[in-house]
Design an enzyme around this catalytic site. Structure first.
Site, PDB file in Angstrom:
ATOM      1  N   SER A   7     -35.875  -3.615  34.857  1.00 14.37           N
ATOM      2  CA  SER A   7     -35.179  -4.478  33.927  1.00 14.37           C
ATOM      3  C   SER A   7     -35.497  -5.902  34.009  1.00 14.37           C
ATOM      4  O   SER A   7     -35.770  -6.306  34.770  1.00 14.37           O
ATOM      5  CB  SER A   7     -33.557  -4.145  34.247  1.00 14.37           C
ATOM      6  OG  SER A   7     -32.958  -5.158  33.215  1.00 14.37           O
ATOM      7  N   SER A   8     -35.425  -6.438  32.695  1.00 15.03           N
ATOM      8  CA  SER A   8     -35.403  -8.082  32.681  1.00 15.03           C
ATOM      9  C   SER A   8     -34.443  -8.506  33.379  1.00 15.03           C
ATOM     10  O   SER A   8     -34.351  -9.887  33.522  1.00 15.03           O
ATOM     11  CB  SER A   8     -35.642  -8.538  31.298  1.00 15.03           C
ATOM     12  OG  SER A   8     -34.458  -8.067  30.474  1.00 15.03           O
ATOM     13  N   CYS A   9     -33.271  -7.857  33.844  1.00 15.48           N
ATOM     14  CA  CYS A   9     -32.072  -8.612  34.579  1.00 15.48           C
ATOM     15  C   CYS A   9     -32.512  -9.265  35.974  1.00 15.48           C
ATOM     16  O   CYS A   9     -31.776  -9.944  36.249  1.00 15.48           O
ATOM     17  CB  CYS A   9     -30.944  -7.469  34.946  1.00 15.48           C
ATOM     18  SG  CYS A   9     -30.187  -7.032  32.955  1.00 15.48           S
ATOM     19  N   TYR A  16     -27.251  -5.443  40.590  1.00 11.47           N
ATOM     20  CA  TYR A  16     -28.361  -4.661  40.075  1.00 11.47           C
ATOM     21  C   TYR A  16     -29.634  -5.165  39.815  1.00 11.47           C
ATOM     22  O   TYR A  16     -30.613  -4.446  40.133  1.00 11.47           O
ATOM     23  CB  TYR A  16     -27.690  -4.580  38.525  1.00 11.47           C
ATOM     24  CG  TYR A  16     -28.624  -3.453  37.498  1.00 11.47           C
ATOM     25  CD1 TYR A  16     -28.534  -2.028  37.527  1.00 11.47           C
ATOM     26  CD2 TYR A  16     -29.390  -4.007  36.818  1.00 11.47           C
ATOM     27  CE1 TYR A  16     -29.408  -1.341  36.952  1.00 11.47           C
ATOM     28  CE2 TYR A  16     -30.201  -3.376  35.888  1.00 11.47           C
ATOM     29  CZ  TYR A  16     -29.956  -2.154  36.018  1.00 11.47           C
ATOM     30  OH  TYR A  16     -30.835  -1.286  35.268  1.00 11.47           O
ATOM     31  N   LYS A  44     -33.299  -3.529  41.578  1.00  5.56           N
ATOM     32  CA  LYS A  44     -34.660  -3.536  40.844  1.00  5.56           C
ATOM     33  C   LYS A  44     -35.616  -4.164  41.325  1.00  5.56           C
ATOM     34  O   LYS A  44     -36.842  -3.870  41.209  1.00  5.56           O
ATOM     35  CB  LYS A  44     -34.291  -3.906  39.255  1.00  5.56           C
ATOM     36  CG  LYS A  44     -33.253  -2.789  38.735  1.00  5.56           C
ATOM     37  CD  LYS A  44     -33.785  -1.476  38.395  1.00  5.56           C
ATOM     38  CE  LYS A  44     -33.005  -0.630  37.627  1.00  5.56           C
ATOM     39  NZ  LYS A  44     -33.537   0.711  37.700  1.00  5.56           N
ATOM     40  N   HIS A  65     -23.164  -1.895  27.178  1.00  3.58           N
ATOM     41  CA  HIS A  65     -24.141  -3.125  26.910  1.00  3.58           C
ATOM     42  C   HIS A  65     -23.733  -3.743  25.582  1.00  3.58           C
ATOM     43  O   HIS A  65     -22.638  -3.113  24.897  1.00  3.58           O
ATOM     44  CB  HIS A  65     -25.373  -2.820  27.247  1.00  3.58           C
ATOM     45  CG  HIS A  65     -25.972  -2.549  28.520  1.00  3.58           C
ATOM     46  ND1 HIS A  65     -26.295  -1.456  28.643  1.00  3.58           N
ATOM     47  CD2 HIS A  65     -26.225  -3.501  29.577  1.00  3.58           C
ATOM     48  CE1 HIS A  65     -26.725  -1.270  29.992  1.00  3.58           C
ATOM     49  NE2 HIS A  65     -26.677  -2.641  30.684  1.00  3.58           N
TER      50      HIS A  65
END
Length: 309
Positions: free
Chosen positions: A105-107, A134, A138, A178
């Site tokens: 994820s780009s998070c 999170y 990742k 989201h």
């Protein structure tokens, strides 16, 4: 060609979109439920690999949620996702599986990263506090894939880094959704209840990039058919973004909500911008096909269909 693919998270949004993608019809997909394959138990993972002949793993399972869920349950997001990633990826390597796609994820990019955010910016700054647990999980899975490739060059363990996702089979609940599905639900309820105004968290100026989940499934099919040429880590996005206020207006126009918006400055907004650099994606030869308005329209139709059955 990969004949037997283990797909984790087949019951989630990404997993269900993969199952609907016709490009995967030429492969045999193994889609165990969490009861059949508990990724939190390493012995269960080892046993599953021992009992099944697998050519490729697509790791799409994960504990996901929006800002509210991430802020309220950071332990859960950190521990669950870290254990799932390590148990699956490391055990796949120990079991002799040579190819794996890790969906990240780009998070996990730094909160103050220069936009558009390139793959090289991973771990180059402080993480966004609202989803740090999170993100750390990742990052761990992504680095583990890199380490496996480094120590064992015969393995191709690669990571796909999508921007924010939305689409069919998304979560629309108030506590785990989201932004786009949450706004769809919120504005449809406001429309049906004839509410004159709707609040927006923060000033609404933060910018976000959203990819339709079916497009990610199309990318994954393309990726595994061109796996040797796929970079170690690759962003998957649109290359453009919109402000939160603009998303609200676009969704309002689609569903026919005529009220006004009020910004609640007491609420958090997360990162001010999170636009991924798609230079490597372009070089890899792939581009999304679903426009934002078309994707939102399809997602609205799905939501209304599910809630009126």
């Amino acid at each position: 060609m990969f004949k037997r693919i283990l797909l984790t998270g087949a019951s989630g949004m990404v997993g269900k979109n993969i199952l609907e993608c016709t490009h995967f019809n030429k492969h045999r997909l193994l889609t165990p439920s969490s009861r059949e394959l508990n990724l939190l138990e390493i012995d269960a993972v080892a046993k599953y690999f021992d009992q099944n002949d697998i050519d490729l793993v697509i790791h799409a399972a994960g504990e996901v949620g929006g800002i509210q869920a991430n802020v309220k349950y950071p332990i859960n997001f950190l521990v669950q996702n870290t254990l799932m990633g390590i148990n699956l990826i490391n055990t796949a390597h120990q079991s002799g599986i040579k190819d794996l796609v890790n969906i990240s994820s780009s998070c996990m990019y730094p909160r103050n990263a220069v936009n558009p955010i390139s793959e090289e910016q991973l771990l180059n700054g402080e993480l966004e506090p609202t989803n740090e647990g999170y993100a750390l999980a990742k990052i761990t899975s992504t680095r583990l894939c890199e380490y496996i490739n480094r120590e064992d060059p015969s393995c191709r363990y690669k990571t796909v880094i999508p921007c924010n996702l939305y689409g069919r089979y998304d979560k629309f609940g108030p506590n785990n959704s989201h932004m786009i599905p949450a706004v769809i639900r919120k504005l449809i309820q406001a429309r049906d209840n004839k509410k004159a105004s709707v609040d927006i968290w923060g000033d609404g100026l933060a910018r976000r990039e959203f990819l339709y989940a079916a497009d990610l499934a199309e990318f994954l099919a393309y990726a595994i058919n061109n796996f040797s040429d796929m970079p170690q880590n690759i962003n998957v996005g649109l290359g453009d973004d919109y402000s939160i206020n603009e998303y609200y207006q676009i969704i309002a126009d689609i569903i026919g909500y005529k009220g006004v918006f009020e910004n609640d400055l007491s609420k958090p907004t997360g990162m001010q911008q999170k636009l991924v650099d798609i230079s490597l994606l372009k070089q890899f030869g792939w581009h999304h096909t679903t426009s934002l308005k078309d994707g939102i329209q399809k997602t609205v139709e799905y939501y209304e269909g599910v809630n009126h059955e």
